[in-house]
Design a protein around this motif. Sequence first.
Motif, PDB file in Angstrom:
ATOM      1  N   ALA A 116       0.832  -1.208   0.000  1.00 35.65           N
ATOM      2  CA  ALA A 116       0.000   0.000   0.000  1.00 35.65           C
ATOM      3  C   ALA A 116       0.868   1.260   0.000  1.00 35.65           C
ATOM      4  CB  ALA A 116      -0.939   0.003   1.204  1.00 35.65           C
ATOM      5  N   ARG A 117       1.930   1.264   0.779  1.00 35.09           N
ATOM      6  CA  ARG A 117       2.841   2.420   0.794  1.00 35.09           C
ATOM      7  C   ARG A 117       3.523   2.567  -0.563  1.00 35.09           C
ATOM      8  NH1 ARG A 117       7.013   1.947   5.249  1.00 35.09           N
ATOM      9  NH2 ARG A 117       7.124  -0.077   4.289  1.00 35.09           N
ATOM     10  N   PHE A 118       3.919   1.453  -1.135  1.00 35.28           N
ATOM     11  CA  PHE A 118       4.545   1.424  -2.454  1.00 35.28           C
ATOM     12  C   PHE A 118       3.586   1.973  -3.514  1.00 35.28           C
ATOM     13  CE2 PHE A 118       5.425  -1.062  -6.385  1.00 35.28           C
ATOM     14  CZ  PHE A 118       6.756  -0.733  -6.594  1.00 35.28           C
ATOM     15  N   ALA A 119       2.339   1.505  -3.483  1.00 37.02           N
ATOM     16  CA  ALA A 119       1.333   1.949  -4.448  1.00 37.02           C
ATOM     17  C   ALA A 119       1.101   3.454  -4.322  1.00 37.02           C
ATOM     18  CB  ALA A 119       0.025   1.188  -4.232  1.00 37.02           C
ATOM     19  N   LYS A 120       0.999   3.939  -3.109  1.00 38.18           N
ATOM     20  CA  LYS A 120       0.780   5.369  -2.882  1.00 38.18           C
ATOM     21  C   LYS A 120       1.933   6.190  -3.470  1.00 38.18           C
ATOM     22  CE  LYS A 120      -1.671   8.046   0.377  1.00 38.18           C
ATOM     23  NZ  LYS A 120      -2.866   7.996  -0.410  1.00 38.18           N
ATOM     24  N   LEU A 121       3.150   5.680  -3.305  1.00 36.06           N
ATOM     25  CA  LEU A 121       4.335   6.341  -3.862  1.00 36.06           C
ATOM     26  C   LEU A 121       4.201   6.484  -5.381  1.00 36.06           C
ATOM     27  CD1 LEU A 121       7.267   7.186  -2.725  1.00 36.06           C
ATOM     28  CD2 LEU A 121       7.994   5.041  -3.758  1.00 36.06           C
ATOM     29  N   ILE A 122       3.756   5.422  -6.034  1.00 32.69           N
ATOM     30  CA  ILE A 122       3.588   5.457  -7.496  1.00 32.69           C
ATOM     31  C   ILE A 122       2.451   6.401  -7.867  1.00 32.69           C
ATOM     32  CG2 ILE A 122       2.985   4.127  -9.557  1.00 32.69           C
ATOM     33  CD1 ILE A 122       4.371   1.695  -8.181  1.00 32.69           C
ATOM     34  N   TRP A 123       1.295   6.264  -7.205  1.00 32.67           N
ATOM     35  CA  TRP A 123       0.150   7.108  -7.548  1.00 32.67           C
ATOM     36  C   TRP A 123       0.480   8.594  -7.410  1.00 32.67           C
ATOM     37  CZ3 TRP A 123      -3.045   3.178  -4.442  1.00 32.67           C
ATOM     38  CH2 TRP A 123      -3.656   2.256  -5.299  1.00 32.67           C
ATOM     39  N   GLN A 124       1.293   8.933  -6.429  1.00 35.50           N
ATOM     40  CA  GLN A 124       1.626  10.345  -6.202  1.00 35.50           C
ATOM     41  C   GLN A 124       2.600  10.899  -7.236  1.00 35.50           C
ATOM     42  OE1 GLN A 124       3.087  10.175  -2.172  1.00 35.50           O
ATOM     43  NE2 GLN A 124       1.053  10.509  -1.298  1.00 35.50           N
ATOM     44  N   ARG A 125       3.358  10.016  -7.921  1.00 33.47           N
ATOM     45  CA  ARG A 125       4.428  10.504  -8.793  1.00 33.47           C
ATOM     46  C   ARG A 125       4.349  10.023 -10.240  1.00 33.47           C
ATOM     47  NH1 ARG A 125       6.383   9.781  -3.660  1.00 33.47           N
ATOM     48  NH2 ARG A 125       7.797  11.379  -2.861  1.00 33.47           N
ATOM     49  N   GLU A 126       3.372   9.236 -10.583  1.00 37.67           N
ATOM     50  CA  GLU A 126       3.330   8.674 -11.934  1.00 37.67           C
ATOM     51  C   GLU A 126       3.117   9.734 -12.999  1.00 37.67           C
ATOM     52  OE1 GLU A 126      -0.002   6.189 -13.119  1.00 37.67           O
ATOM     53  OE2 GLU A 126      -1.121   6.892 -11.378  1.00 37.67           O
ATOM     54  N   PRO A 127       3.596   9.503 -14.217  1.00 45.41           N
ATOM     55  CA  PRO A 127       4.438   8.387 -14.655  1.00 45.41           C
ATOM     56  C   PRO A 127       5.832   8.500 -14.045  1.00 45.41           C
ATOM     57  CG  PRO A 127       4.259  10.007 -16.403  1.00 45.41           C
ATOM     58  CD  PRO A 127       3.375  10.485 -15.277  1.00 45.41           C
ATOM     59  N   LEU A 128       6.413   7.350 -13.821  1.00 43.08           N
ATOM     60  CA  LEU A 128       7.665   7.278 -13.082  1.00 43.08           C
ATOM     61  C   LEU A 128       8.603   6.279 -13.756  1.00 43.08           C
ATOM     62  CD1 LEU A 128       8.854   8.228 -10.292  1.00 43.08           C
ATOM     63  CD2 LEU A 128       7.739   6.247  -9.305  1.00 43.08           C
ATOM     64  N   ALA A 129       9.827   6.720 -14.060  1.00 49.15           N
ATOM     65  CA  ALA A 129      10.817   5.786 -14.620  1.00 49.15           C
ATOM     66  C   ALA A 129      11.095   4.715 -13.570  1.00 49.15           C
ATOM     67  CB  ALA A 129      12.099   6.525 -14.975  1.00 49.15           C
ATOM     68  N   SER A 130      11.190   3.475 -13.990  1.00 50.60           N
ATOM     69  CA  SER A 130      11.420   2.395 -13.027  1.00 50.60           C
ATOM     70  C   SER A 130      12.730   2.589 -12.271  1.00 50.60           C
ATOM     71  CB  SER A 130      11.362   1.027 -13.703  1.00 50.60           C
ATOM     72  OG  SER A 130      12.293   0.948 -14.762  1.00 50.60           O
TER      73      SER A 130
ATOM     74  N   VAL B 195       8.758   2.574 -17.813  1.00 52.50           N
ATOM     75  CA  VAL B 195       7.959   3.662 -17.247  1.00 52.50           C
ATOM     76  C   VAL B 195       6.770   3.036 -16.526  1.00 52.50           C
ATOM     77  CG1 VAL B 195       6.570   5.715 -17.723  1.00 52.50           C
ATOM     78  CG2 VAL B 195       8.648   5.291 -19.043  1.00 52.50           C
ATOM     79  N   VAL B 196       6.660   3.344 -15.242  1.00 53.35           N
ATOM     80  CA  VAL B 196       5.611   2.774 -14.397  1.00 53.35           C
ATOM     81  C   VAL B 196       4.423   3.729 -14.345  1.00 53.35           C
ATOM     82  CG1 VAL B 196       5.048   1.925 -12.084  1.00 53.35           C
ATOM     83  CG2 VAL B 196       7.351   1.573 -13.014  1.00 53.35           C
ATOM     84  N   THR B 197       3.245   3.191 -14.662  1.00 53.33           N
ATOM     85  CA  THR B 197       1.991   3.940 -14.572  1.00 53.33           C
ATOM     86  C   THR B 197       0.922   3.028 -13.984  1.00 53.33           C
ATOM     87  OG1 THR B 197       1.390   3.311 -16.832  1.00 53.33           O
ATOM     88  CG2 THR B 197       2.473   5.460 -16.545  1.00 53.33           C
ATOM     89  N   SER B 198      -0.185   3.633 -13.578  1.00 55.97           N
ATOM     90  CA  SER B 198      -1.260   2.827 -13.000  1.00 55.97           C
ATOM     91  C   SER B 198      -2.241   2.377 -14.068  1.00 55.97           C
ATOM     92  CB  SER B 198      -1.994   3.621 -11.914  1.00 55.97           C
ATOM     93  OG  SER B 198      -2.589   4.767 -12.458  1.00 55.97           O
ATOM     94  N   ARG B 199      -2.780   1.206 -13.859  1.00 57.19           N
ATOM     95  CA  ARG B 199      -3.906   0.725 -14.656  1.00 57.19           C
ATOM     96  C   ARG B 199      -5.196   1.095 -13.929  1.00 57.19           C
ATOM     97  NH1 ARG B 199      -2.092  -5.310 -16.563  1.00 57.19           N
ATOM     98  NH2 ARG B 199      -0.601  -4.611 -18.130  1.00 57.19           N
ATOM     99  N   LEU B 200      -5.090   1.194 -12.607  1.00 56.10           N
ATOM    100  CA  LEU B 200      -6.193   1.626 -11.750  1.00 56.10           C
ATOM    101  C   LEU B 200      -5.730   2.855 -10.997  1.00 56.10           C
ATOM    102  CD1 LEU B 200      -7.485  -1.538  -9.819  1.00 56.10           C
ATOM    103  CD2 LEU B 200      -8.672  -0.275 -11.587  1.00 56.10           C
ATOM    104  N   SER B 201      -6.519   3.905 -11.020  1.00 59.86           N
ATOM    105  CA  SER B 201      -6.172   5.080 -10.209  1.00 59.86           C
ATOM    106  C   SER B 201      -6.377   4.730  -8.736  1.00 59.86           C
ATOM    107  CB  SER B 201      -7.055   6.267 -10.587  1.00 59.86           C
ATOM    108  OG  SER B 201      -8.390   6.037 -10.154  1.00 59.86           O
ATOM    109  N   GLU B 202      -5.843   5.553  -7.875  1.00 59.30           N
ATOM    110  CA  GLU B 202      -6.034   5.336  -6.434  1.00 59.30           C
ATOM    111  C   GLU B 202      -7.526   5.379  -6.097  1.00 59.30           C
ATOM    112  OE1 GLU B 202      -4.147   6.847  -2.201  1.00 59.30           O
ATOM    113  OE2 GLU B 202      -3.958   8.150  -3.942  1.00 59.30           O
ATOM    114  N   GLU B 203      -8.242   6.283  -6.722  1.00 59.52           N
ATOM    115  CA  GLU B 203      -9.685   6.394  -6.480  1.00 59.52           C
ATOM    116  C   GLU B 203     -10.425   5.134  -6.931  1.00 59.52           C
ATOM    117  OE1 GLU B 203     -13.067   9.082  -8.444  1.00 59.52           O
ATOM    118  OE2 GLU B 203     -11.629  10.249  -7.264  1.00 59.52           O
ATOM    119  N   GLU B 204     -10.073   4.617  -8.108  1.00 57.28           N
ATOM    120  CA  GLU B 204     -10.703   3.382  -8.589  1.00 57.28           C
ATOM    121  C   GLU B 204     -10.382   2.212  -7.666  1.00 57.28           C
ATOM    122  OE1 GLU B 204     -10.719   3.928 -13.433  1.00 57.28           O
ATOM    123  OE2 GLU B 204      -8.797   3.544 -12.435  1.00 57.28           O
ATOM    124  N   PHE B 205      -9.124   2.124  -7.247  1.00 56.67           N
ATOM    125  CA  PHE B 205      -8.713   1.057  -6.340  1.00 56.67           C
ATOM    126  C   PHE B 205      -9.522   1.115  -5.048  1.00 56.67           C
ATOM    127  CE2 PHE B 205      -6.230  -0.457  -2.751  1.00 56.67           C
ATOM    128  CZ  PHE B 205      -5.931  -1.751  -3.154  1.00 56.67           C
TER     129      PHE B 205
END
Length: 120
Positions: A11-25, A62-72
Amino acid sequence: MKEYKLAEGEARFAKLIWQREPLASSELVKLCEKEFGWKKSTTYTVLKKLCDRGIFQNDNAVVTSRLSEEEFNGFKSRKFVEDSFGGSIPRFLTAFMGGKKLTKTQAEEIKKLIDEHTDN
């Protein structure tokens, strides 16, 4: 209904991505080392798990979400109401309110939501 669950670290990892996406791996690896003390292999292992679950994708490094935090959170909330209250929103609201009163503004917001989501 598809089930989306995240362990605390995920969950902490996911939040990190959602806050900064798109993000180089590569940047994600650096962030996870700084924020969580993770090694590169740990970051990629967790990323792969969450990609396999359909929450994120890693295309061309490049890391991006398939589901937004809101959708999740929506999926998670609906699953909770389904499991705990048999899908009954009135039963959920009764338990949630626990005898508390709504403010006039809250009541108006709920009425508006009901109107927007009612089959007419």
